[in-house]
Scaffold this motif. Structure first.
Motif, mmCIF file in Angstrom:
data_model
loop_
_atom_site.group_PDB
_atom_site.id
_atom_site.type_symbol
_atom_site.label_atom_id
_atom_site.label_comp_id
_atom_site.label_asym_id
_atom_site.label_seq_id
_atom_site.Cartn_x
_atom_site.Cartn_y
_atom_site.Cartn_z
ATOM 1 N N SER A 195 -9.986 -5.477 -10.728
ATOM 2 C CA SER A 195 -8.829 -4.803 -10.150
ATOM 3 C C SER A 195 -8.689 -3.354 -10.605
ATOM 4 N N GLY A 196 -9.444 -2.467 -9.950
ATOM 5 C CA GLY A 196 -9.346 -1.036 -10.205
ATOM 6 C C GLY A 196 -10.213 -0.519 -11.327
ATOM 7 N N VAL A 226 -10.132 0.232 -5.897
ATOM 8 C CA VAL A 226 -9.188 -0.843 -5.582
ATOM 9 C C VAL A 226 -9.662 -2.144 -6.225
ATOM 10 N N GLU A 227 -9.495 -3.252 -5.540
ATOM 11 C CA GLU A 227 -9.997 -4.544 -6.046
ATOM 12 C C GLU A 227 -11.489 -4.623 -5.705
ATOM 13 N N MET A 229 0.815 -1.204 0.000
ATOM 14 C CA MET A 229 0.000 0.000 0.000
ATOM 15 C C MET A 229 0.856 1.263 0.000
ATOM 16 N N SER A 248 -0.609 2.003 -9.821
ATOM 17 C CA SER A 248 -1.735 2.894 -9.571
ATOM 18 C C SER A 248 -1.511 4.194 -10.330
ATOM 19 N N ASN A 255 -9.157 -3.454 1.665
ATOM 20 C CA ASN A 255 -8.223 -2.535 1.025
ATOM 21 C C ASN A 255 -8.382 -1.117 1.551
ATOM 22 N N TYR A 256 -9.633 -0.691 1.695
ATOM 23 C CA TYR A 256 -9.871 0.673 2.194
ATOM 24 C C TYR A 256 -9.380 0.832 3.631
ATOM 25 N N VAL A 295 -6.228 1.670 -8.504
ATOM 26 C CA VAL A 295 -5.180 0.805 -7.977
ATOM 27 C C VAL A 295 -5.405 -0.615 -8.475
ATOM 28 N N LYS A 341 -3.834 -4.531 -8.594
ATOM 29 C CA LYS A 341 -2.846 -5.435 -7.999
ATOM 30 C C LYS A 341 -2.956 -6.814 -8.645
#
Length: 513
Positions: free
Chosen positions: A428-429, A368-369, A345, A469, A388-389, A451, A453
């Motif tokens: 993923s993003g 994010v994911e 991160m 990102s 993730n958050y 973002v 991953k």
């Protein structure tokens, strides 16, 4: 030269319950190893019909008919939602399995598919009702076989059957007798990826597709043969089916992070001036259908992983209006980063923000994911977006940007519920980009960070993790080259020059008279 911009987006889903049953990786492996396993029969009792799949709120959010904020306001379980919803949005659509099969025929360049005449006749009527497909020769070149011929091809293991319920309606056959890279199952996966990518591309207006000069295809399928297993090029094959006559292209793979790598590369190509318009595109993954199906059935839930996902992003030169891709704010997980959550991160969030003189509070939304938690939680994977958050919030505490007590409010303000199908590269993003650029243009937010991953260890070549990102932000118009602003598909400078020549020719003619 200005930033590259996201000029347009397209998001599609294709309902594929019978592909889940016959060709999803979980069901396929079960059928090979334990052909009498009860799960193979149980699946049929937990399949959704098309209407239920369309009405499912996360699916509506994915294609753009419902915002993430509206989704978060709905009570769980979302799978109990019954309000009738639309199959179409401004830049998104949900396709039936019948139309998906028809697209397999349309994108088939090597006569790999064959169909029962009854299916062709029924589906031709559905095609006539579709605004795009009705204009194309979907079934002009079609191999039609009777029941006996279809079943014989499948029994001899030369073909993968395509079903609608218990009805065998067609097949995809092997492209080579001995090459496993061209087996019937692999060719089915490849054709489905190509077809669903074309569906996503159709969400971009044809006038814009005709301007595309380069295509980056970033799904999970690496096409090739025994001598070059991942040789490609699916990008150019998709461009051909979309009618992108000016385009060349390449496939880009990076597991779940592949689309984000592609987006950043597209921005670099446009910003450098090599290409003016780049299409980033991906189709769906058959293997991921029903991946967590056994866990869903244990919880008496429908098989929610019955959707193939696709998306298209049109990256263009700065037009002074569309949201910009700020390549000055890019995070990257390097070889030396490490794989701890904090290290990951930090490399993707805090380091690029600090380098730009920003904090996490300066980013309105983080994409994010975006896996749908209603799919992942029964399988024990938890609520991936929320996790993730919370990590971003915890990192913000460590950086001194917020207090620990502010973590819940940070998650609520800068996050959103997951709504993407578990298609690997799709969540993923990428899913929020369409929502994000609309929110920027509506003045609701000024920016968002995407973002992506990826788990590189899945290829068994490295234990490395991966991620990149980038910040997407409001276009101030400061960096636009006015002379190159497109007007009716032509640069403004060229149109002005043509107009001046016409004026000069008129004056010359007047003098001669």
């Amino acid at each position: 030269m200005g930033h590259a911009v996201i000029r347009n987006t397209g998001y599609i889903l294709a309902h594929a319950p019978d592909l889940l049953v016959w060709h999803g990786s979980t069901a396929q492996q079960m059928r090979e190893k334990h052909p009498a396993h009860p799960y193979l029969d149980e699946m049929n009792h937990y399949l959704r019909n098309f209407e239920n799949a369309v009405n499912y709120p996360p699916n509506q959010c994915y294609i753009g008919n419902m915002s993430p904020q509206q989704l978060s306001a709905l009570a769980l379980p979302w799978c109990a939602f019954t309000k009738p919803m639309s199959t179409r949005a401004d830049s998104g659509e949900i396709f039936t399995q019948e139309l998906l099969y028809a697209l397999l025929n349309y994108v088939d360049s090597f006569e790999l598919t064959a169909w029962h005449p009854d299916f062709v006749a029924r589906t031709a009527e559905l095609i006539e009702q579709h605004p795009k497909m009705s204009t194309l020769p979907i079934f002009d070149k079609t191999i039609q076989l009777n029941d006996e011929e279809l079943y014989d091809a499948i029994a001899n293991h030369h073909a993968a059957g395509l079903y609608l319920g218990k009805e065998l309606v067609g097949y995809v056959k092997a492209a080579h007798d001995t090459d496993i890279n061209l087996s019937a199952h692999v060719m089915l996966e490849n054709l489905v990826t190509k077809a669903t990518a074309v569906m996503a591309g159709w969400q971009i207006p044809m006038s814009q597709l005709e301007q595309v000069e380069y295509v980056i295809e970033c799904s999970e399928e690496a096409i090739g043969d025994i001598n070059q297993r991942g040789g490609g090029n699916l990008a150019k094959a998709i461009a051909e089916s979309l009618g992108c006559q000016k385009a060349t292209g390449i496939d880009m793979r990076g597991f779940c992070a592949g689309p984000m790598h592609s987006l950043i590369n597209a921005a670099a190509l446009v910003q450098s001036g090599i290409y003016r318009h780049v299409l980033v595109i991906a189709g769906g993954s058959v293997a991921k259908l029903g991946m967590n199906g056994r866990d869903h059935i244990k919880h008496e839930m429908p098989l929610l992983e019955d959707m193939l996902g696709g998306f298209a992003l049109l990256i263009s030169q700065d037009d002074g209006i569309s949201p910009c891709i700020n390549t000055n704010v890019i995070g990257r997980h390097t070889v030396g980063t490490g794989s701890s959550p904090q290290a990951v991160m930090s490399s993707l969030i805090s380091l690029p923000l600090k380098a730009a003189g920003m904090t996490s509070l300066d980013v309105d939304k983080f994409s994010v994911e975006m896996q749908n938690p209603e799919i992942t939680e029964p399988a024990g994977a938890g609520n991936v977006p929320e996790a993730n958050y919370r990590m971003i919030a915890a990192l913000s505490v460590l950086e001194g940007w917020i207090e620990r007590a502010q973590i819940p409010s940070f998650v609520s303000q800068h996050g959103m519920p997951g709504f993407a199908p578990t298609q690997g590269h799709i969540p993923s993003g990428i899913p929020y980009i369409g929502h994000g650029i609309r929110a920027i243009q509506a003045g609701e937010i000024k920016n968002f960070m995407v973002v992506g991953k990826g788990s590189l260890f899945l290829g068994r070549m490295t234990n490395q993790f991966d991620g990149v990102s980038v910040l997407i932000e409001k276009n101030t118009g400061a960096g636009v080259d006015v002379q190159n602003v497109p007007v009716n598909g032509q640069p403004l400078a060229r149109m002005l020059a043509d107009a001046m020549r016409k004026v000069a020719d008129t004056l010359d003619s007047a003098r001669e008279e």
